[in-house]
Design a protein around this motif. Structure first.
Motif, PDB file in Angstrom:
ATOM      1  N   THR A 210       0.847  -1.194   0.000  1.00  0.00           N
ATOM      2  CA  THR A 210       0.000   0.000   0.000  1.00  0.00           C
ATOM      3  C   THR A 210       0.881   1.242   0.000  1.00  0.00           C
ATOM      4  O   THR A 210       1.831   1.327   0.780  1.00  0.00           O
ATOM      5  CB  THR A 210      -0.915   0.031   1.241  1.00  0.00           C
ATOM      6  N   THR A 218      -2.570   3.775  -3.418  1.00  0.00           N
ATOM      7  CA  THR A 218      -2.342   2.747  -4.435  1.00  0.00           C
ATOM      8  C   THR A 218      -2.153   1.390  -3.759  1.00  0.00           C
ATOM      9  O   THR A 218      -1.314   1.250  -2.866  1.00  0.00           O
ATOM     10  CB  THR A 218      -1.094   3.066  -5.282  1.00  0.00           C
ATOM     11  N   THR A 220      -1.352  -2.711  -4.191  1.00  0.00           N
ATOM     12  CA  THR A 220      -0.844  -3.806  -5.014  1.00  0.00           C
ATOM     13  C   THR A 220      -1.536  -5.074  -4.534  1.00  0.00           C
ATOM     14  O   THR A 220      -1.483  -5.400  -3.342  1.00  0.00           O
ATOM     15  CB  THR A 220       0.682  -3.960  -4.874  1.00  0.00           C
TER      16      THR A 220
END
Length: 288
Positions: A210, A218, A220
């Motif tokens: 994160t 964002t 992952t």
């Protein structure tokens, strides 16, 4: 004495019955064989130019893939082969002349994914088979390995039987040609995938990283897709289409507040499409 007569009558009856059965078989066998040949006649004639005489022969095949073998007059041998492809059983015919050259390859039954498994019935793949020999190796089609692999296994079974019949030694040193890249298929959409739905634990996304930059977060996410290949995330030109801009564009601006939100799955790549939706759902749940 009576018992002796009964036994004698029984013995004579058995002998007569056996003789009748043998006679019936000798009379019916040509008819049965001719019927089998007639059923396949049209496709068999495509394997050998000008040949019309095909005689069924007895055979053994440990693989179980060879269904019928015919002696093609003075031309060679013909095979009817079946194997399970990706979506359905694939049936095809193969012809080899007396010198070990493959003279013909014809699909009899094929019901596979259009543009992928269906390629085993197209000219490009046929061109990698016809003209080769009984000691050549064959390559599968990238992006359609299950169906093309099923055909290659059938080819190998026919080659093995033919080589044994003709006394040909295959030293196994032949190297197949490099598989051709799959033909690019247009992006089309199929079923709808609801964003909010029950997802099993094995298919749920896992947040692995994160990053926060101001108001932007964002995530992952790691999630199970359809396939994992060395050096590539999914089947080329199939599951790999989840990277297509037109597929990804539908998620831009999608609101997680909309409980009826849904996405369009890519045709013939539903599982991989669902994996993307599952990853997005995992990120949404993490952000709450």
């Amino acid at each position: 004495m009576k018992n002796t007569k009964s036994l004698l009558v029984l013995l004579i009856t058995v002998l007569l019955t056996g003789g009748i059965l043998l006679f019936a078989d000798s009379q019916l066998r040509p008819i049965i064989d001719a019927a089998g040949s007639s059923e396949d006649q049209a496709v068999l004639e495509t394997l050998f130019a000008g040949e019309t005489a095909f005689t069924p022969v007895e055979f053994t095949d440990e693989t179980g893939l060879i269904k019928k073998v015919y002696e093609a007059g003075e031309s060679g041998y013909a095979y009817i082969i079946e194997n399970q492809g990706f979506a359905d059983v694939i049936t095809f015919a193969l012809g080899l002349d007396n010198k070990g050259n493959i003279t013909g390859y014809e699909i009899i039954n094929l019901n596979d994914t259009q543009g992928y498994g269906s390629q085993v019935g197209e000219g490009a793949f046929k061109g990698t088979i016809v003209g080769k020999t009984s000691t050549d190796a064959f390559a599968t089609i990238s992006g359609a390995t299950v169906s093309s692999g099923a055909v290659v296994d059938g080819l190998d079974a026919a080659k093995a039987h033919y080589n044994e019949t003709m006394g040909i030694v295959d030293d196994g040193t032949s190297v197949p040609e490099t598989p051709a890249e799959p033909v690019e298929q247009p992006l089309t959409f199929g079923a709808k995938i609801a964003l909010y739905r029950e997802v099993s634990e094995s298919k749920s996304g896992v947040i692995t990283d994160t990053k926060e930059e101001g108001d932007l977060v964002t995530y992952t996410v790691e999630v199970a897709g359809y396939a994992k290949q060395e050096g590539y995330g999914d089947t080329p030109n199939l599951g790999s289409k989840i990277e297509h801009p037109d597929f990804l564009a539908q998620f831009e601006g999608m609101s997680y507040a909309d409980e009826a939100a849904e996405a369009d799955a890519i045709s013939a790549a539903t599982v991989s499409s669902e994996s993307v939706v599952n990853a997005i759902l995992a990120a949404i749940e993490e952000s709450k």
